[in-house]
Design an enzyme around this catalytic site. Structure first.
Site, PDB file in Angstrom:
ATOM      1  N   LEU A   6       3.782  74.397 -82.006  1.00 39.72           N
ATOM      2  CA  LEU A   6       4.819  74.080 -82.687  1.00 39.72           C
ATOM      3  C   LEU A   6       4.277  73.396 -84.132  1.00 39.72           C
ATOM      4  CD1 LEU A   6       6.863  71.843 -80.282  1.00 39.72           C
ATOM      5  CD2 LEU A   6       6.815  74.597 -80.646  1.00 39.72           C
ATOM      6  N   CYS A   7       4.541  74.498 -85.313  1.00 35.35           N
ATOM      7  CA  CYS A   7       3.791  74.198 -86.588  1.00 35.35           C
ATOM      8  C   CYS A   7       4.758  74.030 -87.688  1.00 35.35           C
ATOM      9  CB  CYS A   7       2.926  75.314 -86.756  1.00 35.35           C
ATOM     10  SG  CYS A   7       1.800  75.580 -85.723  1.00 35.35           S
ATOM     11  N   GLY A   9       7.158  72.071 -88.790  1.00 33.58           N
ATOM     12  CA  GLY A   9       7.679  70.585 -89.490  1.00 33.58           C
ATOM     13  C   GLY A   9       7.148  70.332 -90.828  1.00 33.58           C
ATOM     14  N   THR A  80      12.345  70.519 -81.967  1.00 28.75           N
ATOM     15  CA  THR A  80      11.185  70.981 -80.855  1.00 28.75           C
ATOM     16  C   THR A  80      11.718  71.934 -80.030  1.00 28.75           C
ATOM     17  OG1 THR A  80      11.335  68.868 -79.935  1.00 28.75           O
ATOM     18  CG2 THR A  80       9.456  69.213 -81.564  1.00 28.75           C
ATOM     19  N   HIS A 308     -18.747  61.380-111.783  1.00 32.08           N
ATOM     20  CA  HIS A 308     -19.879  60.532-111.984  1.00 32.08           C
ATOM     21  C   HIS A 308     -19.189  59.229-111.998  1.00 32.08           C
ATOM     22  CE1 HIS A 308     -18.837  63.031-116.123  1.00 32.08           C
ATOM     23  NE2 HIS A 308     -18.108  61.940-115.779  1.00 32.08           N
TER      24      HIS A 308
END
EC number: 2.7.7.23
Length: 411
Positions: A6-7, A9, A80, A308
C-alpha cells in the site's frame, strides 16, 4: 503467492518531507523505505502489486525496470480496504498485504509458510494507545481489534503486515465507507474476527511504523548498526575514517576530513575539506558538505549542500537544498525534555535530541539558526541572520529587517 504493498497515501504527518515525495520513497539507511520492503519479499512472492496514487510517477519511475512489479492506481475511493480491493482482478490465491511505510527485520518466512490462511503480524510496544491494538486468546486467535484506544486491553499492536486468503475481496466488496469516507481494511478484519478466522503472529526483531519525522532517524540509526565498511571513491590526504563506513564509487572525500561510523556517503557526494561526519549520518546522492561543516545523526537528501562552517544535528534536510555559511540546527532543550514538534496542528513530544526538518528546494542565507523541532516548508528562502523558532509554511520568503546606521567619524 503474490504481495500487495500500500503506497497511495500522502503521509501528512511527515510534511514537509512528503510535500513532493511519497512517504514510501523517503530514504532510510540510504535507500527508500519501499525499496527495503521489496527487497525483503522479492524471493518470497511471484508478483508484487504496488497500489499508488499520490506522486505516483516517482514510485513508477524508480521501479519500472523490475518485471516482478506491477502498478495499480487507487481511484474513486480512499482507504486501505479499497486499496487492497483494487488488486482483486490480479490475484487468485493467498497473498500478502504490507503497509508501504514500515521498516522491519523479520524475513516473513514464518508468515508465508504458515498453514493459517489469514494472519495479522503483531508487535509488542510500550505505547499501544497510539496504534491499532490486537487482543488474542491463548491459541493466538484474534478476538478483538481496538483502534487507538484510551484503555488498551493489550500491548500487542497491528504491525501492518498481513496474509489473506482470496475471500477477503468478497468481504471488502460489501463494506461501506467509514465516517472518514474511506473503505477501511480494519473493518474487513473485524468480519474475519467474527468468523474466528484470523490469527496473530509476532514479528521478530526491530519494527518501526514511519509516521513521524523522528521515526525516520530512529530507523536510519537501526539500519546503520548492521552495515560493513566498504570504501570506494576518491579519498584525500589525512582523511580519518573510524567505525563502519560505506563510501560509494564516485564520491570525493577531501583532505583532513573526519568520518565517524556508522555512516553512509552515496555516489556523487563531495565532502570536505576539514568536514566532520559523525555517527548515524547518511549523505544521499550528489550531496555536498564543505569546509569545517559538521553533520551528526542526520539524513541529507539528494542534491543538497551544506557548504561551509555549518552544524546539522539530528535533522533531515530534503532534496535540492542549499544551506548558507554558518547555518546551525539546534537540537537540545536547556531542560533536557523531549523536543516538541507540530504534527497536524498539534504539539507532539519527539525525542530528547531533535533538530530541524527542512523541506525540499530550501535555501538559507548566512548565519541562519533553527531552534529544535522546527519545520521549514518546501521552496522557502530564509534570509541572512534569521533565528527561526516557529514552523515556516512552504513557498515562504523569510527575512530580517535591521537598521544600519552609518555616521561620519569625528576628526
Amino acid at each position: 503467492m503474490d504481495a500487495v504493498i500500500l503506497c497511495a497515501g500522502k503521509g501528512t504527518r511527515l510534511m514537509p518531507l512528503t510535500e513532493n515525495i511519497p512517504k514510501p520513497m523517503l530514504p532510510v539507511g540510504g535507500a527508500p523505505i519501499l525499496e527495503r520492503i521489496i527487497n525483503k519479499i522479492d524471493k518470497l512472492v511471484e508478483n508484487i502489486y504496488l497500489i499508488v496514487k499520490y506522486e505516483k510517477e516517482i514510485i513508477i519511475n524508480h521501479f519500472k525496470n523490475n518485471d516482478k512489479i506491477k502498478f495499480i492506481e487507487q481511484t474513486d475511493i480512499d482507504g486501505t480496504g479499497y486499496a487492497v480491493l483494487m488488486a482483486k482482478n490480479h490475484i487468485s490465491g493467498d497473498f500478502l498485504v504490507i503497509n508501504g511505510d514500515i521498516i522491519f527485520d523479520d524475513d516473513l518466512t514464518n508468515i508465508v509458510n504458515d498453514d493459517v490462511k489469514n494472519i495479522i503480524t503483531l508487535n509488542e510496544v510500550d505505547n499501544p494507545s497510539n496504534f491499532g491494538v490486537i487482543v488474542v486468546d491463548n491459541q493466538n486467535n484474534i478476538i478483538e481489534l481496538q483502534e487507538k484506544p484510551k484503555n488498551p486491553k493489550s500491548n500487542l499492536i497491528n504491525a501492518g503486515i498481513y496474509k489473506f486468503e482470496n475471500k477477503i475481496f468478497d468481504i471488502l466488496e460489501t463494506l461501506r465507507p467509514s465516517e472518514r469516507g474511506e473503505v477501511e481494511l480494519t473493518d474487513a478484519i473485524k468480519e474475519l474476527i467474527k468468523e474466528n478466522n484470523i490469527k496473530g503472529i509476532k514479528l521478530n526483531g526491530y519494527w518501526n511504523d514511519i509516521g513521524k519525522p523522528w521515526d525516520l532517524l530512529d530507523a536510519n540509526t537501526h539500519i546503520l548498526k548492521n552495515i560493513k565498511t566498504d570504501i570506494k571513491g576518491k579519498i584525500g590526504k589525512n582523511v580519518v575514517i573510524e567505525g563502519a563506513v560505506i563510501i560509494e564509487e564516485g564520491t570525493e572525500i577531501k583532505p583532513n576530513t573526519v568520518i565517524e561510523g556508522p555512516a553512509i556517503i552515496k555516489s556523487g557526494a563531495i565532502v570536505g575539506p576539514l568536514a566532520h561526519i559523525r555517527p548515524n549520518t547518511v549523505l544521499m546522492e550528489n550531496t555536498g558538505v564543505g569546509n569545517s561543516s559538521e553533520i551528526k545523526g542526520s539524513i541529507i537528501m539528494k542534491n543538497s549542500k551544506v557548504p561551509h562552517l555549518s552544524y546539522i544535528g539530528d535533522s533531515i534536510i530534503g532534496e535540492n537544498c542549499n544551506m548558507g555559511c554558518n547555518t546551525i540546527t539546534a537540537n537540545l532543550r536547556f531542560d533536557n525534555k523531549p523536543v516538541m514538534v507540530n504534527i497536524k496542528e498539534e504539539k507532539v513530544k519527539s525525542v530528547r535530541k531533535f533538530g530541524a526538518i527542512i523541506g525540499h528546494n530550501v535555501k538559507t542565507g548566512i548565519q541562519v539558526s533553527f531552534m529544535p523541532g522546527v519545520k521549514i516548508g518546501s521552496n522557502s528562502w530564509i534570509g541572512a541572520n534569521c533565528l527561526i523558532n516557529n514552523d515556516i509554511e512552504k513557498d515562504s520568503f523569510v527575512y530580517k529587517k535591521e537598521e544600519i546606521i552609518i555616521k561620519t567619524k569625528r576628526k
